[in-house]
Design a protein around this motif. Sequence first.
Motif, mmCIF file in Angstrom:
data_model
loop_
_atom_site.group_PDB
_atom_site.id
_atom_site.type_symbol
_atom_site.label_atom_id
_atom_site.label_comp_id
_atom_site.label_asym_id
_atom_site.label_seq_id
_atom_site.Cartn_x
_atom_site.Cartn_y
_atom_site.Cartn_z
ATOM 1 N N HIS A 9 0.837 -1.211 0.000
ATOM 2 C CA HIS A 9 0.000 0.000 0.000
ATOM 3 C C HIS A 9 0.867 1.254 0.000
ATOM 4 O O HIS A 9 0.594 2.213 -0.735
ATOM 5 C CB HIS A 9 -0.911 -0.021 1.223
ATOM 6 C CG HIS A 9 -1.747 1.220 1.372
ATOM 7 N ND1 HIS A 9 -2.880 1.450 0.632
ATOM 8 C CD2 HIS A 9 -1.586 2.308 2.179
ATOM 9 C CE1 HIS A 9 -3.392 2.627 0.965
ATOM 10 N NE2 HIS A 9 -2.620 3.167 1.904
ATOM 11 N N LYS A 66 0.916 4.245 -2.841
ATOM 12 C CA LYS A 66 0.277 5.505 -2.490
ATOM 13 C C LYS A 66 1.247 6.660 -2.279
ATOM 14 O O LYS A 66 0.921 7.808 -2.594
ATOM 15 C CB LYS A 66 -0.560 5.316 -1.215
ATOM 16 C CG LYS A 66 -1.743 4.366 -1.388
ATOM 17 C CD LYS A 66 -2.742 4.896 -2.390
ATOM 18 C CE LYS A 66 -3.946 3.971 -2.535
ATOM 19 N NZ LYS A 66 -4.911 4.460 -3.542
ATOM 20 N N GLN A 113 -1.258 6.931 6.794
ATOM 21 C CA GLN A 113 -1.634 5.922 5.803
ATOM 22 C C GLN A 113 -1.762 4.543 6.437
ATOM 23 O O GLN A 113 -2.709 3.793 6.146
ATOM 24 C CB GLN A 113 -0.571 5.883 4.691
ATOM 25 C CG GLN A 113 -0.562 7.096 3.782
ATOM 26 C CD GLN A 113 -1.640 7.018 2.713
ATOM 27 O OE1 GLN A 113 -2.280 5.995 2.524
ATOM 28 N NE2 GLN A 113 -1.841 8.115 2.008
ATOM 29 N N GLN A 159 -5.025 2.262 6.661
ATOM 30 C CA GLN A 159 -5.017 0.977 5.974
ATOM 31 C C GLN A 159 -5.408 -0.164 6.902
ATOM 32 O O GLN A 159 -6.022 -1.140 6.467
ATOM 33 C CB GLN A 159 -3.634 0.723 5.378
ATOM 34 C CG GLN A 159 -3.492 -0.572 4.599
ATOM 35 C CD GLN A 159 -4.332 -0.598 3.329
ATOM 36 O OE1 GLN A 159 -4.890 0.432 2.944
ATOM 37 N NE2 GLN A 159 -4.419 -1.742 2.682
#
Length: 287
Positions: free
Chosen positions: A61, A65, A136, A140
């Motif tokens: 991820h 990102k 983040q 997540q």
Amino acid sequence: MKKWFKHPLAYVAVILAMVCGLIFVLAAVPGFNKLPSGTQNLRVVVLDQDQSSVSKNIATHLENKLPFKMVTATSFANAKRQLNTRQAALIIQIDKGFYQRVTRGQAPKLTYTVNQSNGLLQNMVTKNVTTQVTTQVASQLTTAKVTQMLAQSTGKALMQKQQAVAKQQVKQQLQASLAKSPQLAQQPAQLKKLQQQAIARVKRQQQQRLMPQVKKQAAATAATLTGQVATTTTKLHALPTNYQYQFAPMFLNLGAYLGIMLMSLVLTLMFMSARHVIGKWSALLAV
């Protein structure tokens, strides 16, 4: 006043100021032509020491990102070498036990390693990156994908606990079948088939019974993780907290600038006085 403007040195002074300003601008401004968009070229090392399904998903991820060049490292020593040689700007370390802390409802740990011997601007960017990564990861951990992983793990753990019960149930069912049909003992193939059917039936029953409990437990665990990410920042070549060390480079540059400016004034006075003694070209060469 008219005589002042007729003197060539007046125009030399103006031209000199303009030339110095222009040189300063042309030397300094190009150094910032890649900012802020050029920060995407910073290399960030992601070191997954947990190697679990959740930590791998988090690492993927981040790579997708974050607007930086994400690279991986095989060991912390390798990542630290990249940081010390300025091949990387930051190390994001997913600590071992990350997944276990997630499943226990505890705040998982991230460790950031930075090199403070870099420039002030890069250190500011790095600090912003750590904040962005923490946000983040916290986000997540509460997504459906992570909740599904938690559900799979929780279900697997519960199923392992129920294996002993399942084996006992299958054993009892086989004993009941043998009691009704003693001839099955003489038919191993048929007995094995009955055993497989009994195991499959028990597994379906357990899954149907445990699935609501698994989903509820996984959702509850994921909900407790919102905003709960423990972070630690390790600083390499850290500057002392005393401001005299942090401002020393600026004062060295400022002092050198003022010293050279005063020196140029003194040299000019020397040139004006010495040109009548040793000649203007010899005086100019000496200056």
